[in-house]
Design an enzyme around this catalytic site. Structure first.
Site, PDB file in Angstrom:
ATOM      1  N   ASP A 123       0.809  -1.209   0.000  1.00 43.71           N
ATOM      2  CA  ASP A 123       0.000   0.000   0.000  1.00 43.71           C
ATOM      3  C   ASP A 123       0.846   1.265   0.000  1.00 43.71           C
ATOM      4  O   ASP A 123       0.603   2.192  -0.757  1.00 43.71           O
ATOM      5  CB  ASP A 123      -0.976   0.001   1.193  1.00 43.71           C
ATOM      6  N   ASP A 126       7.095   3.769   3.331  1.00 41.10           N
ATOM      7  CA  ASP A 126       7.385   4.791   4.329  1.00 41.10           C
ATOM      8  C   ASP A 126       8.876   4.714   4.658  1.00 41.10           C
ATOM      9  O   ASP A 126       9.690   5.369   4.012  1.00 41.10           O
ATOM     10  CB  ASP A 126       6.484   4.546   5.545  1.00 41.10           C
ATOM     11  N   LYS A 154       5.891   8.011   0.734  1.00 39.44           N
ATOM     12  CA  LYS A 154       6.169   9.223   1.500  1.00 39.44           C
ATOM     13  C   LYS A 154       7.605   9.664   1.227  1.00 39.44           C
ATOM     14  O   LYS A 154       8.465   8.829   0.982  1.00 39.44           O
ATOM     15  CB  LYS A 154       5.985   8.951   2.987  1.00 39.44           C
ATOM     16  N   PHE A 175       0.031  10.882   8.184  1.00 44.76           N
ATOM     17  CA  PHE A 175      -0.553   9.559   8.367  1.00 44.76           C
ATOM     18  C   PHE A 175      -1.892   9.493   7.635  1.00 44.76           C
ATOM     19  O   PHE A 175      -2.783  10.292   7.906  1.00 44.76           O
ATOM     20  CB  PHE A 175      -0.734   9.233   9.846  1.00 44.76           C
ATOM     21  N   ARG A 188     -10.149   0.965   6.599  1.00 44.30           N
ATOM     22  CA  ARG A 188      -9.653   0.346   5.366  1.00 44.30           C
ATOM     23  C   ARG A 188     -10.690   0.442   4.260  1.00 44.30           C
ATOM     24  O   ARG A 188     -10.371   0.468   3.085  1.00 44.30           O
ATOM     25  CB  ARG A 188      -9.327  -1.134   5.587  1.00 44.30           C
TER      26      ARG A 188
HETATM   27  P1  5GP Z   1       7.696   0.892   5.937  1.00 41.41           P
HETATM   28  O1  5GP Z   1       8.118  -0.497   6.300  1.00 41.41           O
HETATM   29  O2  5GP Z   1       8.038   1.320   4.532  1.00 41.41           O
HETATM   30  O3  5GP Z   1       8.102   1.891   6.989  1.00 41.41           O
HETATM   31  O4  5GP Z   1       6.157   0.954   6.115  1.00 41.41           O
HETATM   32  C1  5GP Z   1       5.305   0.436   5.244  1.00 41.41           C
HETATM   33  C2  5GP Z   1       4.082  -0.026   5.981  1.00 41.41           C
HETATM   34  O5  5GP Z   1       3.756   0.855   7.076  1.00 41.41           O
HETATM   35  C3  5GP Z   1       2.920   0.016   5.057  1.00 41.41           C
HETATM   36  O6  5GP Z   1       2.718  -1.252   4.459  1.00 41.41           O
HETATM   37  C4  5GP Z   1       1.782   0.415   5.948  1.00 41.41           C
HETATM   38  O7  5GP Z   1       1.180  -0.751   6.460  1.00 41.41           O
HETATM   39  C5  5GP Z   1       2.399   1.176   7.079  1.00 41.41           C
HETATM   40  N1  5GP Z   1       2.259   2.657   6.883  1.00 41.41           N
HETATM   41  C6  5GP Z   1       3.215   3.545   6.576  1.00 41.41           C
HETATM   42  N2  5GP Z   1       2.720   4.793   6.495  1.00 41.41           N
HETATM   43  C7  5GP Z   1       1.402   4.687   6.749  1.00 41.41           C
HETATM   44  C8  5GP Z   1       0.323   5.635   6.795  1.00 41.41           C
HETATM   45  O8  5GP Z   1       0.442   6.863   6.580  1.00 41.41           O
HETATM   46  N3  5GP Z   1      -0.905   5.144   7.092  1.00 41.41           N
HETATM   47  C9  5GP Z   1      -1.119   3.810   7.341  1.00 41.41           C
HETATM   48  N4  5GP Z   1      -2.349   3.447   7.614  1.00 41.41           N
HETATM   49  N5  5GP Z   1      -0.125   2.885   7.298  1.00 41.41           N
HETATM   50  C10 5GP Z   1       1.118   3.319   7.002  1.00 41.41           C
HETATM   51 MG    MG Z   2       1.418  -2.725   5.287  1.00 39.69          MG
END
Ligand code: 5GP
Ligand code: MG
Length: 201
Positions: A123, A126, A154, A175, A188
């Site tokens: 999705d 980050d 992001k 967020f 969701r």
């Molecule tokens: P990363 O491992 O790249 O830090 O994070 C990715 C995961 O963190 C995504 O698959 C998602 O589940 C969650 N995530 C990151 N940013 C957001 C956000 O703004 N909103 C939500 N709901 N989940 C996020």
């Molecule tokens: Mg996720």
């Protein structure tokens, strides 16, 4: 915008908690169509090459659950190729957290990816940790190719410099919920990408 239904289960009505819609549903739909067409074109190139070499041809799509479920449901219908779906479960924002706390794999990775063309779908990118870990584990199985696709990205926060092959939208460092993304398991099913009112968090 989904219209608030008059007199409808008021306390549970999602729209009450939404602060700001960042990406409306028609923009999402349009972009998902573009992504599907782009991905299908790229896969066709690989597959055409394999026809020449006589190699086995298999496309496996791996959605990272649970956040990617809405996105992937729409995306697969824009990819007119024979493919199978094998989910992986990863948790990085446990409970009511709005910050990633490291990645844990909660659902075993699919086996038998050797020689296949893999598309990992998430999705949002980050910190980059989720896709970094999943991609590494997939590569250990020696697939023919690995691609990654995220709906959202992001900016500039990448703890690991991960570059996805396909990105739907770059968004500000806020967020967001909706279109599969949750806060504490909720929102969701909100059909657009939006921020929550502070009092809802
Ligand atoms: P990363 O491992 O790249 O830090 O994070 C990715 C995961 O963190 C995504 O698959 C998602 O589940 C969650 N995530 C990151 N940013 C957001 C956000 O703004 N909103 C939500 N709901 N989940 C996020
Ligand atoms: Mg996720």
């Amino acid at each position: 915008m989904p219209r608030p239904v008059q007199g409808y289960a008021s306390a549970l009505a999602i729209h009450r908690d939404i602060e700001n819609v960042l990406i409306p549903r028609d923009r999402i739909a349009e972009r998902v169509r573009e992504l599907g067409a782009h991905i299908a074109r790229d896969l066709q190139v690989d597959l055409a090459r394999e026809i020449a070499s006589g190699a086995e041809q298999r496309v496996v799509l791996i959605p990272v659950l649970t956040g990617a479920m809405v996105f992937v449901a729409d995306l697969i219908r824009e990819i007119p190729l024979k493919l199978s779906i094998e989910v992986v479960g990863v948790s990085s924002y446990p409970g009511k957290s709005v910050e990633s706390k490291g990645v844990s794999i909660r659902h075993e990775l699919p086996r038998a990816l050797r020689g296949t063309h893999v598309l990992i779908v998430d999705d949002i990118l980050d910190s980059g940790q989720t896709l970094d870990v999943v991609t590494r584990l997939v590569r250990e199985q020696a697939p023919a190719s690995v691609r990654t696709c995220v709906l959202l990205r992001k900016p500039g926060k990448a703890r690991v410099p991960f570059v996805p092959d396909y990105v739907g939208f770059d968004i500000p460092d806020e967020f967001v919920v909706g279109y599969g993304l949750d806060y504490d398991g909720y929102y969701r099913n909100y059909p657009q990408i939006a921020t929550l009112k502070p009092e809802a968090r």
